[in-house]
Every structure is written in structure tokens, then in C-alpha cells.
Design a protein around this motif. Structure first.
Motif, PDB file in Angstrom:
ATOM      1  N   ASN A  61      21.321  64.461 -64.256  1.00  0.00           N
ATOM      2  CA  ASN A  61      22.338  65.501 -64.050  1.00  0.00           C
ATOM      3  C   ASN A  61      22.961  66.047 -65.070  1.00  0.00           C
ATOM      4  N   SER A  62      23.589  67.136 -65.159  1.00  0.00           N
ATOM      5  CA  SER A  62      24.255  67.725 -66.305  1.00  0.00           C
ATOM      6  C   SER A  62      22.912  67.949 -67.364  1.00  0.00           C
ATOM      7  N   LEU A  63      22.199  68.354 -67.118  1.00  0.00           N
ATOM      8  CA  LEU A  63      20.891  68.443 -68.178  1.00  0.00           C
ATOM      9  C   LEU A  63      21.384  69.302 -69.201  1.00  0.00           C
ATOM     10  N   LYS A  64      21.019  68.987 -70.415  1.00  0.00           N
ATOM     11  CA  LYS A  64      21.134  69.820 -71.742  1.00  0.00           C
ATOM     12  C   LYS A  64      19.887  70.149 -72.315  1.00  0.00           C
ATOM     13  N   PRO A  65      19.670  71.114 -73.104  1.00  0.00           N
ATOM     14  CA  PRO A  65      18.334  71.641 -73.793  1.00  0.00           C
ATOM     15  C   PRO A  65      17.831  70.697 -74.530  1.00  0.00           C
ATOM     16  N   GLU A  66      18.540  69.526 -75.052  1.00  0.00           N
ATOM     17  CA  GLU A  66      17.918  68.278 -75.702  1.00  0.00           C
ATOM     18  C   GLU A  66      17.471  67.344 -74.959  1.00  0.00           C
ATOM     19  N   ASP A  67      17.449  67.634 -73.438  1.00  0.00           N
ATOM     20  CA  ASP A  67      16.703  66.511 -72.672  1.00  0.00           C
ATOM     21  C   ASP A  67      15.511  66.941 -72.502  1.00  0.00           C
ATOM     22  N   THR A  68      15.005  68.219 -73.103  1.00  0.00           N
ATOM     23  CA  THR A  68      13.603  68.639 -73.007  1.00  0.00           C
ATOM     24  C   THR A  68      12.732  67.637 -73.482  1.00  0.00           C
ATOM     25  N   ALA A  69      11.704  67.196 -72.562  1.00  0.00           N
ATOM     26  CA  ALA A  69      10.593  66.319 -73.234  1.00  0.00           C
ATOM     27  C   ALA A  69       9.660  66.210 -72.118  1.00  0.00           C
ATOM     28  N   VAL A  70       8.717  65.434 -72.414  1.00  0.00           N
ATOM     29  CA  VAL A  70       7.707  64.662 -71.257  1.00  0.00           C
ATOM     30  C   VAL A  70       8.489  63.513 -71.214  1.00  0.00           C
ATOM     31  N   TYR A  71       8.470  63.116 -70.043  1.00  0.00           N
ATOM     32  CA  TYR A  71       9.195  61.783 -69.469  1.00  0.00           C
ATOM     33  C   TYR A  71       8.163  60.884 -68.897  1.00  0.00           C
ATOM     34  N   TYR A  72       8.222  59.718 -69.350  1.00  0.00           N
ATOM     35  CA  TYR A  72       7.173  58.555 -68.921  1.00  0.00           C
ATOM     36  C   TYR A  72       7.944  57.363 -68.267  1.00  0.00           C
ATOM     37  N   CYS A  73       7.052  57.121 -67.285  1.00  0.00           N
ATOM     38  CA  CYS A  73       7.761  55.820 -66.723  1.00  0.00           C
ATOM     39  C   CYS A  73       6.687  54.769 -67.191  1.00  0.00           C
ATOM     40  N   ALA A  74       7.264  53.297 -67.103  1.00  0.00           N
ATOM     41  CA  ALA A  74       6.323  52.223 -67.778  1.00  0.00           C
ATOM     42  C   ALA A  74       6.943  51.034 -66.965  1.00  0.00           C
ATOM     43  N   ALA A  75       5.976  50.079 -66.927  1.00  0.00           N
ATOM     44  CA  ALA A  75       6.165  48.938 -66.135  1.00  0.00           C
ATOM     45  C   ALA A  75       6.070  47.566 -67.074  1.00  0.00           C
ATOM     46  N   SER A  76       7.043  46.571 -67.100  1.00  0.00           N
ATOM     47  CA  SER A  76       7.071  45.496 -67.852  1.00  0.00           C
ATOM     48  C   SER A  76       6.997  44.165 -67.028  1.00  0.00           C
ATOM     49  N   ARG A  77       6.255  43.159 -67.331  1.00  0.00           N
ATOM     50  CA  ARG A  77       6.343  41.900 -66.638  1.00  0.00           C
ATOM     51  C   ARG A  77       7.552  41.113 -67.206  1.00  0.00           C
ATOM     52  N   THR A  78       8.497  41.757 -68.335  1.00  0.00           N
ATOM     53  CA  THR A  78       9.544  41.121 -68.952  1.00  0.00           C
ATOM     54  C   THR A  78      10.848  41.901 -68.313  1.00  0.00           C
ATOM     55  N   TRP A  79      11.745  41.126 -68.053  1.00  0.00           N
ATOM     56  CA  TRP A  79      13.183  41.610 -68.320  1.00  0.00           C
ATOM     57  C   TRP A  79      14.001  40.898 -69.263  1.00  0.00           C
ATOM     58  N   SER A  80      14.484  41.514 -70.069  1.00  0.00           N
ATOM     59  CA  SER A  80      15.162  41.053 -71.221  1.00  0.00           C
ATOM     60  C   SER A  80      16.550  41.800 -71.640  1.00  0.00           C
ATOM     61  N   THR A  81      16.929  41.631 -72.764  1.00  0.00           N
ATOM     62  CA  THR A  81      18.221  42.229 -73.183  1.00  0.00           C
ATOM     63  C   THR A  81      17.952  43.776 -73.448  1.00  0.00           C
ATOM     64  N   ILE A  82      19.097  44.531 -73.511  1.00  0.00           N
ATOM     65  CA  ILE A  82      18.645  45.927 -73.686  1.00  0.00           C
ATOM     66  C   ILE A  82      18.090  46.201 -75.131  1.00  0.00           C
ATOM     67  N   ALA A  83      18.095  45.457 -76.139  1.00  0.00           N
ATOM     68  CA  ALA A  83      17.561  45.468 -77.408  1.00  0.00           C
ATOM     69  C   ALA A  83      15.934  45.411 -77.233  1.00  0.00           C
ATOM     70  N   ASN A  84      15.437  44.476 -76.196  1.00  0.00           N
ATOM     71  CA  ASN A  84      14.164  44.298 -76.114  1.00  0.00           C
ATOM     72  C   ASN A  84      13.605  45.457 -75.146  1.00  0.00           C
ATOM     73  N   MET A  85      14.346  45.843 -74.241  1.00  0.00           N
ATOM     74  CA  MET A  85      13.806  46.752 -73.247  1.00  0.00           C
ATOM     75  C   MET A  85      13.555  48.186 -73.600  1.00  0.00           C
ATOM     76  N   THR A  86      14.462  48.555 -74.847  1.00  0.00           N
ATOM     77  CA  THR A  86      14.376  49.856 -75.304  1.00  0.00           C
ATOM     78  C   THR A  86      12.868  49.795 -76.359  1.00  0.00           C
ATOM     79  N   LYS A  87      12.272  48.798 -76.265  1.00  0.00           N
ATOM     80  CA  LYS A  87      11.009  48.889 -77.184  1.00  0.00           C
ATOM     81  C   LYS A  87       9.955  49.106 -76.199  1.00  0.00           C
ATOM     82  N   GLY A  88       8.928  50.207 -76.668  1.00  0.00           N
ATOM     83  CA  GLY A  88       7.817  50.340 -75.877  1.00  0.00           C
ATOM     84  C   GLY A  88       6.806  49.205 -75.775  1.00  0.00           C
TER      85      GLY A  88
END
Length: 127
Positions: A84-111
């Protein structure tokens, strides 16, 4: 093996909304945490959001917090990103990804934490 297919990206005006969908193959979808990333032209891929296996926990990048919402429907093998409330800086190719891990946000931000990736869907926000 998990195959991911994103859809829902298109051209939208600033201030508008979009819902991206990521459809997953396989019978083990609920065993994967899911993430959303994006990559703008000339920029590195960046983390957008992550959602735990059952959907009860989510993480967001500061740049989208309060505007984007990740959700999932394990019965349909699908994860969503409501934007919602999209901005021009949101322009990008968006990817989804699956991980066997659920961890801290610090880890889950890493590709590198993610095991499978979709092919991406283009979101363009005009000013």
C-alpha cells in the motif's frame, strides 16, 4: 524441491496498492519460511519482508514497514505481499524465496538463508 512463481506486478501510480502472489509447488510448503526481496535497476537485491512457517511472525525492512504486509495461506501453497501507499522508490523486480530456516531478522534479511527463489515480477510505480 520447491518451485516458486510470482505474479501480480504491474505499473501503478504513486499512492496506489498492489498485491503480489507467490505460488509454490510441492507438499512441504508449510515447512518453509518465506521471504520477499526486491532489486531495482543498478542496485543490489534488498530484503523486503519475511514470514514464518505458520504465518504468525513477520519481519519487515524499515523502508516498507507500515505499508507492506506479508501473509500466507498454507492450504493454497501461497504467500502474498500486500503493498500500500506505493512510492516510486518501490519500483523493482520482486522475488519470493523459501527458507528451511526461521531465525532472527538479522539472518532472515540475508539472501543466503533462502534455498529456493522465484523468477521475479516487475513492479513499477509512476510519480
Amino acid at each position: 524441491q520447491v518451485q516458486l512463481v510470482e505474479s501480480g506486478g504491474r505499473l501503478v501510480q504513486a499512492g496506489g496498492s498492489l498485491r503480489l502472489t507467490c505460488a509454490a509447488s510441492g507438499r512441504t510448503f508449510s515447512s518453509y519460511a518465506m521471504g520477499w526481496f526486491r532489486q531495482a535497476p543498478g542496485k543490489e537485491r534488498e530484503f523486503v519482508a519475511a514470514i514464518s512457517r505458520g504465518g504468525s511472525n513477520t519481519y519487515y525492512a524499515d523502508s516498507v514497514k507500515g505499508r507492506f504486509t506479508a501473509s500466507r495461506n498454507n492450504a493454497k501453497n501461497t504467500v502474498y505481499l500486500q503493498m500500500n501507499s506505493l512510492k516510486p522508490e518501490d519500483t523493482a523486480v520482486y522475488y519470493c524465496a523459501a527458507s528451511r530456516t526461521w531465525s532472527t531478522i538479522a539472518n532472515m534479511t540475508k539472501g543466503a538463508v533462502y534455498d529456493y527463489w522465484g523468477q521475479g515480477t516487475q513492479v513499477t510505480v509512476s510519480s
